[in-house]
Design an enzyme around this catalytic site. Structure first.
Site, mmCIF file in Angstrom:
data_model
loop_
_atom_site.group_PDB
_atom_site.id
_atom_site.type_symbol
_atom_site.label_atom_id
_atom_site.label_comp_id
_atom_site.label_asym_id
_atom_site.label_seq_id
_atom_site.Cartn_x
_atom_site.Cartn_y
_atom_site.Cartn_z
ATOM 1 C CG HIS A 122 -26.600 14.754 16.482
ATOM 2 N ND1 HIS A 122 -27.726 15.227 15.851
ATOM 3 C CD2 HIS A 122 -25.997 15.913 16.917
ATOM 4 C CE1 HIS A 122 -27.859 16.501 15.568
ATOM 5 N NE2 HIS A 122 -26.673 16.846 16.486
ATOM 6 N NE ARG A 147 -28.163 15.516 19.677
ATOM 7 C CZ ARG A 147 -29.248 15.800 18.925
ATOM 8 N NH1 ARG A 147 -29.839 16.895 18.933
ATOM 9 N NH2 ARG A 147 -29.925 14.963 18.183
ATOM 10 C CE1 TYR A 159 -34.570 15.713 17.803
ATOM 11 C CE2 TYR A 159 -33.210 15.853 19.849
ATOM 12 C CZ TYR A 159 -33.435 16.101 18.442
ATOM 13 O OH TYR A 159 -32.347 16.699 17.993
ATOM 14 C CG ASP A 204 -31.705 18.579 21.744
ATOM 15 O OD1 ASP A 204 -32.707 19.237 22.778
ATOM 16 O OD2 ASP A 204 -31.530 19.035 20.684
ATOM 17 C CG HIS A 206 -36.083 18.353 20.590
ATOM 18 N ND1 HIS A 206 -37.159 18.492 19.771
ATOM 19 C CD2 HIS A 206 -35.013 18.924 19.785
ATOM 20 C CE1 HIS A 206 -36.871 18.905 18.556
ATOM 21 N NE2 HIS A 206 -35.498 18.941 18.577
ATOM 22 C CD GLU A 230 -29.559 21.362 21.671
ATOM 23 O OE1 GLU A 230 -28.514 20.715 21.720
ATOM 24 O OE2 GLU A 230 -30.055 21.312 20.905
ATOM 25 C CD GLU A 256 -32.890 23.172 18.305
ATOM 26 O OE1 GLU A 256 -31.651 22.549 18.607
ATOM 27 O OE2 GLU A 256 -33.493 22.341 17.873
ATOM 28 N NE ARG A 277 -28.752 24.117 20.516
ATOM 29 C CZ ARG A 277 -27.952 23.508 19.460
ATOM 30 N NH1 ARG A 277 -26.647 23.666 19.158
ATOM 31 N NH2 ARG A 277 -28.558 22.689 18.704
ATOM 32 C CD GLU A 333 -27.016 20.571 16.004
ATOM 33 O OE1 GLU A 333 -27.206 21.626 16.068
ATOM 34 O OE2 GLU A 333 -27.476 19.360 16.709
ATOM 35 C CD1 TRP A 396 -41.147 15.374 17.908
ATOM 36 C CD2 TRP A 396 -39.896 17.018 16.858
ATOM 37 N NE1 TRP A 396 -40.074 14.620 17.130
ATOM 38 C CE2 TRP A 396 -39.495 15.702 16.580
ATOM 39 C CE3 TRP A 396 -39.492 18.176 16.497
ATOM 40 C CZ2 TRP A 396 -38.314 15.587 15.940
ATOM 41 C CZ3 TRP A 396 -38.342 17.971 15.656
ATOM 42 C CH2 TRP A 396 -37.652 16.787 15.457
HETATM 43 C C1 GCO Z 1 -30.468 19.927 16.995
HETATM 44 C C2 GCO Z 1 -32.111 20.174 16.985
HETATM 45 C C3 GCO Z 1 -32.435 19.446 15.542
HETATM 46 C C4 GCO Z 1 -33.976 19.721 15.232
HETATM 47 C C5 GCO Z 1 -34.229 20.187 13.806
HETATM 48 C C6 GCO Z 1 -35.719 20.418 13.504
HETATM 49 O O1 GCO Z 1 -30.130 20.037 18.102
HETATM 50 O O2 GCO Z 1 -29.946 19.617 16.178
HETATM 51 O O3 GCO Z 1 -32.633 19.829 18.026
HETATM 52 O O4 GCO Z 1 -32.292 18.028 15.491
HETATM 53 O O5 GCO Z 1 -34.830 18.983 16.016
HETATM 54 O O6 GCO Z 1 -33.339 21.235 13.402
HETATM 55 O O7 GCO Z 1 -35.705 20.726 12.136
HETATM 56 MG MG MG Z 2 -31.670 20.554 19.472
#
Ligand code: GCO
Ligand code: MG
Length: 396
Positions: A122, A147, A159, A204, A206, A230, A256, A277, A333, A396
């Site tokens: 990241h 990322r 985020y 991402d 998000h 993502e 996720e 994912r 990841e 979020w």
């Molecule tokens: C990612 C995710 C995480 C989440 C987190 C929430 O791609 O790794 O988006 O950053 O925000 O797991 O608890």
């Molecule tokens: Mg994510």
């Protein structure tokens, strides 16, 4: 062989983790990860009150039967709390089975399909210089896929950029989709100019966009050749991805926050995404993840197991064994854990030259230092929430 005890350990070596330790009458133990960021105590209670009593006296080798009886037997299906609890049991039982066999878990999953597993890290920055430094630091650590998350002019807390620490009350971040959509392509343009065309770059979103906004973003990012975009939409409405897919060739990764294969049915059978994912820890464990990957493989969809810091090293170990074994591996990841977390969970998996390997220790190749875990007890912590400028709560 019989399960004689199962203990739930909550520990916070910098952040909270929930661990299940299953003990057998033959002295072999297994570890499972049940961490659910911000809702840890709910999973611990579910395990202690409703799962552990059912495990005592059962045969740890009957992994599929145990999984089915916990899933179907609850009657109330799915959901992150239930599926994280079942995951911890499933992971721990695979750990036991592999230890008894004297083999690393990946051998029981069919053996290695590759020599090593590519990971992405990241990078983030409030502005371009900070972001470039962050990318350079990851490259120096050996990462070969990155990322990219960025601050957005006019927004204070976004985020993925210097993430707000979890607190006893949720931190409030802010959001403006129009500003983000205008800014992000400029950032990717600058990153490509600085780091060249070859470096795999990910992003991402998000869960923040509508399908039409996501379609526009995917199109705008096409010149920068992303490895993937993502969670472009919340994707609870899977059909929404038809619109996104119809407008952009930017690869899409989702899942996720999904807990079962049912959450993917439309996305996979209509080939609306390129990567699944989910986290082993939130999807019911190794057994259902294996089934998900086999399902996805029929549609040329690859794996990308969720691996943020809030997955414990136990969940990460399970992920890396799967990654090595399955044929349709995509990427893993991996942002690593703090030294203290690694000391609580000493592990055999390694990260070298941007790639992970699960190691050759029997089982998952992971231990729990219970004394150190006990020295760092649970602390209540929430994820942030997101508000628009007028105060409306946004995803979020
Ligand atoms: C990612 C995710 C995480 C989440 C987190 C929430 O791609 O790794 O988006 O950053 O925000 O797991 O608890
Ligand atoms: Mg994510």
């Amino acid at each position: 062989m019989k399960i004689v005890d199962a203990a739930v350990v909550l520990t916070s070596p910098g952040r909270n983790f929930v661990t299940l330790k299953v003990e057998t009458d033959e002295g072999v133990t297994g570890l499972g990860d049940a961490t659910l960021n911000g809702r840890e105590v709910a999973v611990a209670g579910y395990l202690r009150e409703h799962v552990v009593p059912l495990l005592l006296g059962t045969d740890p080798h009957r992994i599929e039967d145990t999984w089915q009886s916990l899933y179907r037997g609850a009657y109330w299906r799915r959901g992150p709390v239930t599926m994280a609890a079942i995951a911890a049991v499933d992971i721990a039982l695979w750990d036991i089975k592999a230890k008894v066999a004297g083999l690393p878990l990946y051998q029981l999953l069919g053996g290695a399909s590759r020599d090593r597993v590519r990971a992405y890290g990241h990078a983030s920055g409030r502005d371009l210089p900070e972001l470039f430094d962050s990318v350079r630091a990851l490259l120096a650590d050996g990462y070969q896929a990155i990322r990219v998350q960025t601050g957005v002019p006019g927004l204070d807390r976004v985020y993925g950029v210097r993430s707000s620490p979890g607190g006893a009350r949720p931190v409030v971040e802010d959001w403006d989709t129009a500003a983000y959509l205008r800014h992000l392509p400029k950032v990717f343009d600058a990153v490509r100019q600085e780091f060249g065309p070859d470096l795999p770059l990910l992003h991402d979103a998000h869960h923040r966009l509508t399908p039409s906004q996501a379609a526009r973003l995917g199109k705008d990012l096409e010149p920068y050749d992303l490895f993937w975009l993502e969670d472009c939409t919340p994707a609870e409405n899977q059909e929404g991805l038809r619109l996104v897919r119809g407008h952009t060739t930017t690869p899409l990764a989702i899942g996720e926050v999904f807990n079962t294969v049912f959450d993917y049915q439309t996305l996979v059978t209509e080939q609306l995404i390129d990567y699944v994912r989910s986290a082993v820890t939130h999807f019911g464990g190794v057994s259902p993840m294996r089934k998900l990957f086999d399902f996805a493989a029929q549609y040329q969809i690859k794996s990308a197991i969720h691996g943020p810091e809030d997955i414990s090293p136990i969940g990460m170990a399970a992920a890396v064994h799967l990654d090595l074994a399955i044929h349709n591996f995509g990427i893993q990841e991996y942002s690593g854990h703090t030294e203290l977390t690694n000391a609580v969970f000493p592990h055999a998996y390694t990260f070298t030259d941007g790639h992970l390997h699960p190691g050759e220790a029997p089982g998952l190749g992971i231990e729990l230092d219970e004394e150190l875990a006990a020295a760092h007890p649970y602390e209540r912590a929430y994820l942030p929430i997101n508000r628009l400028h007028d105060g409306t709560v946004h995803d979020w």
